[in-house]
Write an enzyme that holds these catalytic residues in place. Structure first.
Site, PDB file in Angstrom:
ATOM      1  N   ARG A   1       3.015  -1.189  10.911  1.00 16.59           N
ATOM      2  CA  ARG A   1       3.077  -2.514  10.268  1.00 16.59           C
ATOM      3  C   ARG A   1       3.948  -2.432   9.021  1.00 16.59           C
ATOM      4  NH1 ARG A   1      -1.597  -7.068   8.830  1.00 16.59           N
ATOM      5  NH2 ARG A   1      -0.447  -8.697   9.907  1.00 16.59           N
TER       6      ARG A   1
ATOM      7  N   CYS B   1     -16.248 -17.347   6.880  1.00 19.10           N
ATOM      8  CA  CYS B   1     -15.260 -18.356   7.255  1.00 19.10           C
ATOM      9  C   CYS B   1     -15.850 -19.742   7.041  1.00 19.10           C
ATOM     10  CB  CYS B   1     -14.832 -18.192   8.713  1.00 19.10           C
ATOM     11  SG  CYS B   1     -13.605 -19.428   9.217  1.00 19.10           S
TER      12      CYS B   1
ATOM     13  N   GLU C   1     -24.863 -42.396   8.851  1.00 21.25           N
ATOM     14  CA  GLU C   1     -23.817 -42.377   7.835  1.00 21.25           C
ATOM     15  C   GLU C   1     -23.640 -43.789   7.271  1.00 21.25           C
ATOM     16  OE1 GLU C   1     -21.110 -42.199   5.231  1.00 21.25           O
ATOM     17  OE2 GLU C   1     -21.810 -40.285   6.078  1.00 21.25           O
TER      18      GLU C   1
ATOM     19  N   GLY D   1      -4.607 -13.905  12.747  1.00 17.60           N
ATOM     20  CA  GLY D   1      -5.720 -13.314  12.014  1.00 17.60           C
ATOM     21  C   GLY D   1      -6.835 -14.281  11.672  1.00 17.60           C
ATOM     22  N   ARG D   2      -6.542 -15.194  10.751  1.00 22.47           N
ATOM     23  CA  ARG D   2      -7.608 -16.111  10.322  1.00 22.47           C
ATOM     24  C   ARG D   2      -7.985 -17.094  11.432  1.00 22.47           C
ATOM     25  NH1 ARG D   2      -5.035 -18.337   5.218  1.00 22.47           N
ATOM     26  NH2 ARG D   2      -3.183 -17.698   6.353  1.00 22.47           N
TER      27      ARG D   2
ATOM     28  N   GLN E   1     -16.621 -36.736   1.737  1.00 22.80           N
ATOM     29  CA  GLN E   1     -15.638 -36.275   0.746  1.00 22.80           C
ATOM     30  C   GLN E   1     -14.523 -35.442   1.386  1.00 22.80           C
ATOM     31  OE1 GLN E   1     -15.846 -37.000  -2.722  1.00 22.80           O
ATOM     32  NE2 GLN E   1     -17.446 -38.391  -2.025  1.00 22.80           N
TER      33      GLN E   1
ATOM     34  N   CYS F   1      -8.224 -22.632  12.032  1.00 22.11           N
ATOM     35  CA  CYS F   1      -8.177 -22.211  10.637  1.00 22.11           C
ATOM     36  C   CYS F   1      -7.474 -23.302   9.832  1.00 22.11           C
ATOM     37  CB  CYS F   1      -7.405 -20.892  10.512  1.00 22.11           C
ATOM     38  SG  CYS F   1      -6.931 -20.468   8.824  1.00 22.11           S
TER      39      CYS F   1
ATOM     40  N   CYS G   1      -7.684 -22.473   3.998  1.00 18.76           N
ATOM     41  CA  CYS G   1      -8.336 -22.692   2.699  1.00 18.76           C
ATOM     42  C   CYS G   1      -8.501 -21.402   1.899  1.00 18.76           C
ATOM     43  CB  CYS G   1      -9.696 -23.350   2.901  1.00 18.76           C
ATOM     44  SG  CYS G   1     -10.932 -22.264   3.676  1.00 18.76           S
TER      45      CYS G   1
ATOM     46  N   TYR H   1       0.848  -1.192   0.000  1.00 21.72           N
ATOM     47  CA  TYR H   1       0.000   0.000   0.000  1.00 21.72           C
ATOM     48  C   TYR H   1       0.891   1.252   0.000  1.00 21.72           C
ATOM     49  CZ  TYR H   1      -3.887  -3.200   0.754  1.00 21.72           C
ATOM     50  OH  TYR H   1      -4.799  -4.205   0.604  1.00 21.72           O
TER      51      TYR H   1
END
Length: 640
Positions: free
Chosen positions: A219, A359, A409, A316-317, A417, A340, A343, A171
């Site tokens: 930062r 999320c 199930e 963060g995530r 999957q 997290c 992904c 930035y």
């Protein structure tokens, strides 16, 4: 086991109760005029309740033309103070501390968002964007310095605890710091001191307006990972200059838009990958250093602090996945933490399409008010057909609301999957979500029936009040001559360990499943060729995930043939057509089919009239991404 992360620490005169930080992440929850919405406030309030030591908001634009997305917060006007003051108040109500990050996007935005030409230190367009920016004059630079200071004063007036200046990720401030983007030959370009001048003037202006006691963080991208960009040795010098200019802490990130895979790293990037860079900064400054970089587990955060590589840890995530992470960690409830999985589907994947952040593993993120789990007014018997991630999520939410839940199930294990998706390289972390879901169902008393396929007889005998159908999808078998030969196997059977393949393999289909199966086989020493009809593979994949997948395929010499169709499969060979030319690929031991899946939902019609409420979720409706499947499962649990 966890002590260091819960030690108090001071940034300037601001005391924090622990070392865990929610770093700035763009959420796209605000109004277009930069004011705070209830959704925006509720999102941060949930993290304050969760026990984080410091919350740093998403970047607030100091100028209305400095936003990279439309619904981003801002402090370019006094009119914005009132709505954001409510945010500070709500966070403080729960004992939280909150800082505002201030920034200008510079060249990393576009006129389609801001209505004006982007600006930069030099008229060089960002490699990932299409517009050449306007080169700032010295007078315009001085104006921007004042805007940062004015915005910082608004931060203080609104009742926040600190301000962070965003000098990372390519930035505007970083564009001045970095020779990658700064080609000026005046006092703002060339040498490190000159390139740091804009940042120093901003810090001095901010300090003059907020006073000496208001904490100011900065930062920075410690390494931009681009040719001609900042490296750690440059950044160590810059960090020392910034410290001397009066900042109270330095927040160590990495990357720019061109290297977004290191700004928001997916699962292919190792845990705490950039902590060693923060450690280098810590060697040359005496102020607190905040580390970041795919740290999604409190045990890893603890280890980094014990290694003395940083003073605080940004997660963060991890905070998107579980806002309660600090509280759960402090109480020793580590198996209750939703981790997290890297992904990037719901966070960066949506944000860079101009959408709001969600999320995958936590549908409550950004919908704290809308999706709150309340006790059911009437206890019901709820059956769930299918133990994949959508079915398990619906069972968890229904059980949390007090219902009696039975999950059926047909296989001998839960996960569906999703278990197969966790097999390819760098995907093992997906299993943490399966483990979390299974633990939650166990704790909530969900009755799990394995090797049991829900059918109309069971429903007629047991008489549930509602049935949630989460039967998922099954692989498509294309109509290709030779597809029924014994050498032809499904990708799902290979990943499940049900089918072995020989040394030389052709994978038919270059979507995510085909490409990841190819990577899995190549990593295990197989010679692999991918055949794809379209002109590229993994066309709908998340860019940062795809970056590392393609790198893996290349490093393992996987041959990729695009714009080609398979005409026939024979014993030992595959015939393809590309550019109207027929070609035969010989010495083939096995052909792996990965051309997609189709919904599997025969149960819905059979149950019509036999049960009061039927809800279908996930791939049983339409084959899509896991993000939709989990959210639909969650909503189904609320709806019964």
């Amino acid at each position: 086991m966890l002590e260091k992360i819960f030690e108090p620490i001071k940034i300037g005169k601001l005391e924090l109760k622990n070392r865990l930080v929610v770093p700035p992440m763009g959420m796209n929850y605000c109004n277009a005029e930069g004011t705070a919405t209830e959704r925006f406030i509720a999102y941060y309030e949930a993290r304050a309740k969760g026990g984080w030591g410091l919350i740093i908001t998403e970047c607030y634009a100091v100028d209305q033309h400095g936003k990279p997305v439309k619904n981003m917060s801002g402090f370019w006007s006094d009119d914005q103070i009132e709505s954001h003051a409510k945010l500070a108040e709500r966070v403080h109500k729960h004992g939280g501390k909150i800082a505002v990050q201030l920034f200008h996007a510079g060249r990393q935005t576009g006129s389609h968002i801001t209505g004006v030409q982007p600006i930069a230190p030099s008229p060089i367009k960002d490699p990932t964007l299409s517009e050449t920016p306007h080169e700032l004059t010295k007078a315009e630079i001085k104006e921007l310095v004042e805007k940062f200071g004015d915005a910082a004063l608004r931060v203080k007036k609104a009742g926040f605890d600190a301000v962070e200046i965003h000098g990372a990720h390519g930035y505007l401030i970083d564009q001045f710091l970095s020779p990658f983007s700064n080609k000026r030959t005046d006092e703002y370009g060339g040498t490190i001191i000159n390139r740091t001048r804009f940042a120093v003037e901003i810090i001095e202006n901010v300090r003059k307006k907020v006073g000496k006691d208001f904490p100011v963080l900065f930062r920075i991208s410690t390494d931009e990972f681009v040719e001609g960009g900042l490296t750690i040795e440059d950044t160590k010098v810059i960090a020392k200059i910034l410290e001397q200019s009066g900042i109270d802490a330095i927040h160590c990130s990495t990357g720019v838009y061109k290297t977004m895979q290191y700004v928001i790293p997916p699962a292919a990037v190792p845990h705490a990958f950039s902590v060693s860079l923060a450690a280098e900064i810590k060697k040359v400054v005496s102020i607190p250093v905040i580390a970041v970089g795919r740290i999604n587990d409190p045990l890893i955060a603890e280890s980094v602090l014990l290694s003395q590589k940083a003073d605080l840890i940004s997660m963060g995530r991890a905070s998107l996945a579980d806002p309660e992470l600090p509280n759960k960690a402090k109480e020793g409830r580590l198996d209750d933490i939703i981790q997290c999985i890297g992904c990037v589907q719901g966070c960066a994947g949506r944000l860079f399409k101009g959408l709001d952040v969600r999320c995958l593993v936590n549908p409550l993120t950004g919908k704290e008010n809308e999706f709150a789990v309340e006790p059911a007014k009437e206890k019901k018997k709820v059956f769930v057909a299918g133990g994949g991630i959508a079915g398990m999520e619906s069972a968890i939410i229904a059980a949390k609301r007090g219902h009696e839940v039975h999950l059926y199930e047909k296989d001998d294990k839960l996960g569906g999957q999703w278990l197969l998706a966790a097999v390819p390289p760098s995907k093992a972390e997906l299993n943490t979500f399966t483990i979390w879901q299974k633990n939650q169902m166990d704790k909530l008393g969900v009755h799990v029936h394995l090797n049991s396929e829900l059918n109309e007889d069971i429903v007629e005998n047991e008489k549930p009040d509602a049935v949630i159908i989460a039967t998922g999808a099954k692989p498509i078998v294309p109509n290709i001559p030779g597809v029924n030969l014994p050498e032809v196997v499904l990708a799902q059977d290979v990943l499940a360990g049900k089918k072995d393949v020989g040394q030389s393999v052709v994978v038919v289909g270059g979507g995510l499943v085909g490409a990841e199966t190819a990577a899995h086989l190549a990593n295990h020493g197989k010679k692999v060729v991918i055949i794809e009809m379209l002109d590229d593979i993994v066309i709908d994949g998340e860019p940062t995930v795809k970056h590392f997948l393609l790198k893996d395929l290349q490093e393992h010499h996987v041959e990729i043939i695009t714009s080609a169709t398979v005409k026939e499969i024979k014993q030992g060979s595959v015939t393809i057509e590309k550019d109207h030319v027929i070609k035969e690929i010989g010495d083939v031991d096995n052909v792996v089919i990965a051309v997609g899946s189709k919904s599997e939902n025969a149960l819905s019609d059979k149950l019509q009239g036999k049960v009061e409420k039927i809800i279908t979720v996930g791939d049983a409706i339409k084959v899509r991404k896991a993000l939709e499947a989990v959210e639909e499962g969650y909503k189904a649990g609320l709806a019964v």
